[in-house]
Design an enzyme around this catalytic site. Structure first.
Site, short mmCIF file in Angstrom:
data_model
loop_
_atom_site.label_atom_id
_atom_site.label_comp_id
_atom_site.label_asym_id
_atom_site.label_seq_id
_atom_site.Cartn_x
_atom_site.Cartn_y
_atom_site.Cartn_z
N LYS A 176 83.46 2.95 21.63
CA LYS A 176 83.58 4.03 20.52
C LYS A 176 83.07 3.51 19.46
O LYS A 176 83.49 2.87 18.54
CB LYS A 176 85.05 4.45 20.20
N GLU A 251 89.02 -8.10 15.38
CA GLU A 251 88.10 -8.77 14.18
C GLU A 251 88.48 -8.06 13.18
O GLU A 251 87.92 -7.02 13.00
CB GLU A 251 86.70 -8.80 14.87
P1 NAD Z 1 87.87 1.00 10.08
O1 NAD Z 1 89.00 0.20 10.42
O2 NAD Z 1 87.97 2.33 9.09
O3 NAD Z 1 87.20 1.74 11.34
C1 NAD Z 1 86.97 0.88 12.41
C2 NAD Z 1 86.59 1.53 13.51
O4 NAD Z 1 88.05 1.87 13.90
C3 NAD Z 1 85.95 3.16 13.61
O5 NAD Z 1 85.28 3.29 14.91
C4 NAD Z 1 87.05 3.91 13.25
O6 NAD Z 1 86.53 5.29 13.83
C5 NAD Z 1 88.10 3.25 14.16
N1 NAD Z 1 89.55 3.90 13.99
C6 NAD Z 1 89.94 4.35 12.80
N2 NAD Z 1 91.51 4.73 12.91
C7 NAD Z 1 91.81 4.38 14.26
C8 NAD Z 1 92.84 4.57 14.99
N3 NAD Z 1 94.02 5.12 14.52
N4 NAD Z 1 92.66 4.13 16.26
C9 NAD Z 1 91.61 3.49 16.60
N5 NAD Z 1 90.57 3.53 16.01
C10 NAD Z 1 90.45 3.79 14.82
O7 NAD Z 1 86.91 0.05 9.53
P2 NAD Z 1 85.40 0.29 8.95
O8 NAD Z 1 85.82 0.78 7.39
O9 NAD Z 1 84.57 1.10 9.60
O10 NAD Z 1 84.92 -1.20 8.84
C11 NAD Z 1 85.07 -2.00 7.72
C12 NAD Z 1 86.04 -3.05 8.14
O11 NAD Z 1 85.51 -3.64 9.13
C13 NAD Z 1 86.13 -3.93 6.97
O12 NAD Z 1 87.63 -4.52 6.75
C14 NAD Z 1 85.63 -5.39 7.50
O13 NAD Z 1 86.06 -6.64 6.97
C15 NAD Z 1 85.91 -5.22 9.21
N6 NAD Z 1 84.62 -5.83 9.83
C16 NAD Z 1 85.33 -6.96 10.36
C17 NAD Z 1 84.46 -7.83 11.07
C18 NAD Z 1 84.83 -9.18 11.78
O14 NAD Z 1 83.93 -9.83 12.64
N7 NAD Z 1 85.86 -9.86 11.53
C19 NAD Z 1 82.91 -7.36 11.30
C20 NAD Z 1 82.78 -6.12 10.71
C21 NAD Z 1 83.62 -5.55 9.90
#
Ligand code: NAD
Length: 490
Positions: A176, A251
């Site tokens: 997803k 991550e």
């Molecule tokens: P997010 O947590 O809002 O969303 C990430 C994904 O999770 C999306 O696909 C979203 O639809 C899904 N999601 C949201 N709510 C959910 C739920 N309740 N259950 C399951 N899935 C759900 O994050 P974002 O805003 O898309 O990305 C930014 C974040 O990602 C930042 O905090 C960044 O640091 C982190 N990030 C970490 C890494 C790493 O390697 N550690 C890499 C890239 C981004």
């Protein structure tokens, strides 16, 4: 665009069962670039059933690793073939420069290639059994059905870190992507079909986190959930995954310190400190957003940063001289704006940026100026919380121990850097820094051979490297008694 713009379930391209759709927006000008199905729990359930059946019939998991590796190698070749189109899609969807997207595509092909190469190298391990007349060996087997959830900042790169290791180890999966940046992931599913990934092995569901993502995290037919995204979502997923004690790979975010000693090469450290944070407008989990600068060079360093950011060229990712694109969405820019307001209230000094650009040509995009805060201290929330935008906080230190202490003062532990010409000092520092990746005289470099992941609340498990493949395997110990005979206890 020649993209299918559908979901991919059991080898078939399908719309959402509900018929719902979502517009995908170009963050540079807010134009609709595509309309894709908006799946929900029903679509996720169908994809999980397909992946479950494809795993349980045993065909993919018993396919020799070399054959699975050959398919994954083919995917790498197809990504290289379609690199220009993929890069264009990624830039349309995220606003990042095409040059960066092209670099991403090379990295992504490299990830598929890396896992294709090591796929057949794990023949298990013989153990020197302490029991006479026996053999003991350890083998690795696929975990089963894997749910994979990715964020919007590096849409296809993050997907590749999950797809390639899951496939080479014989798992089946449901991916997803972030609902706002699905285009390159859709394209790669087209390429995976072309490369010969069998029906049901890799499934793609498009939709929101609280519907599709929540179903993947809580469905008992999913054996592993691999998530990249924010810490709040990560915690929800961890809770949901407890329903059947899913294997978990998280991550999460980072608030990454970059320590600059007075004896570092000044020009290089300034240049790389800027790259470390402003690349992709700071929307990088490992961005070096916390600069920790030795007092002796602090003022000169800050002045040099301020001079440089004033000259940044913001614009369309498709224009050759653009250095920084927009933020991903209106909502995200508001989040960054609130963060900056908080910094001002907390008493940090705004040394550069702190607003949207005035350039009339940028008014339709979600742009934000590169921003520098000085006089920052670890009790400020802007030093502790992830902005995920083009914002640096600068702290000052006098002694080496103080620098390391400041660097470690965080709930996160994803990455960090140290700049100095004294390599012994650098090694002393990195030995004490509590982060999954530490760089000496470098920032933000990674490659598929080395594991990536976080200490502390930056996550659980590792992606990339051999460890990133082992995350997708269960370990089995096989013991054989070569001379069975009665024990005569009972
Ligand atoms: P997010 O947590 O809002 O969303 C990430 C994904 O999770 C999306 O696909 C979203 O639809 C899904 N999601 C949201 N709510 C959910 C739920 N309740 N259950 C399951 N899935 C759900 O994050 P974002 O805003 O898309 O990305 C930014 C974040 O990602 C930042 O905090 C960044 O640091 C982190 N990030 C970490 C890494 C790493 O390697 N550690 C890499 C890239 C981004």
């Amino acid at each position: 665009m020649s993209l299918k713009l559908q979901q991919y379930i059991h080898g078939t391209w399908v719309n959402a069962k509900s018929g719902n759709t979502r517009d995908i927006i170009n963050p540079f000008n807010q134009e609709v670039i595509a309309t894709v199905p908006e799946g929900d729990e029903a679509d996720a359930k169908a994809a999980i059933a397909a992946a479950r059946a494809a795993f349980d019939n045993g065909e993919w998991s018993s396919t020799p690793a070399t054959e699975r590796g050959a398919i994954v190698r083919k995917i790498a070749e197809l990504i290289e073939r379609d690199k220009d189109e993929l890069a264009r899609l990624e830039s349309l969807d995220t606003g990042k420069t095409v040059e960066e997207s092209r670099g991403d595509m090379d990295d992504i092909a490299g990830v598929f290639r890396y896992y294709a190469e090591i796929a057949d190298k794990d023949g298990g391990e013989l153990i020197d059994s302490p029991v006479p007349n026996s053999t003991s060996r350890v083998v690795r087997e696929p975990i089963g059905v894997c749910g994979q959830i990715t964020p919007w900042n590096y849409p296809l790169l993050q997907a590749s870190w999950k797809l390639a290791p899951a496939l080479v180890t014989g798992n089946t999966l449901i991916m997803k992507p972030s609902e706002i940046t699905p285009l390159t992931t859709i394209k790669v599913f087209e390429l995976m079909e072309e490369a010969g990934v069998p029906a049901g092995v890799a499934n793609l569901v498009l939709g929101a986190g609280n519907t599709v993502g929540a179903e993947l995290s809580s469905n008992i037919d999913v054996d592993l959930i691999s998530f990249t995204g924010g810490i709040v979502t990560g915690k929800k997923i961890m809770q949901a995954a407890s329903v059947n004690v899913k294997k978990l790979a998280l991550e999460l975010g980072g608030k990454n310190p970059n320590i600059i000693f007075g004896d570092a090469d000044f020009e290089t450290a300034v240049d790389q400190a800027l790259n470390g944070v402003f690349f992709h407008a700071g929307q990088i989990c490992s961005a070096g957003t916390r600069l920790i600068v030795e007092e002796s060079i602090h003022d000169a360093f800050v002045n040099a940063l301020v001079e440089r950011v004033k000259k940044f060229k913001l614009g369309s990712g498709f224009e050759e001289n653009t250095q920084m694109g927009p933020l991903i969405s209106a909502e995200h820019r508001e989040k960054v704006e609130k963060y900056v307001e908080t910094g001002i209230k907390e008493g940090a000094t705004l040394a550069a940026g702190g607003s949207r650009p005035e350039d009339p040509e940028l008014q339709n995009g979600f742009f934000y100026l590169p921003t520098i805060f000085t006089d920052c201290t670890t009790d400020m929330s802007i030093v502790q919380d992830e902005a995920f935008g083009p914002v640096i906080t600068v702290e000052k230190f006098r002694a080496e121990e103080e620098a390391v202490k400041l660097a470690n003062d965080s709930i996160y532990g994803l990455a960090g850097g140290v700049w100095t010409n004294d390599i012994v000092k650098a090694e002393r520092c990195v030995a004490k820094m509590r982060m999954g990746t530490v760089w000496i005289n470098e920032f933000n470099l990674y490659f598929p051979h080395a594991p990536w992941g976080g200490f502390k609340q930056s996550g659980i498990g590792r992606e990339l490297g051999r460890l990133g493949m082992e995350e997708y395997t269960e370990t089995k110990h096989i013991f054989q008694n070569l001379k069975p005979e009665p024990i005569n206890w009972f």
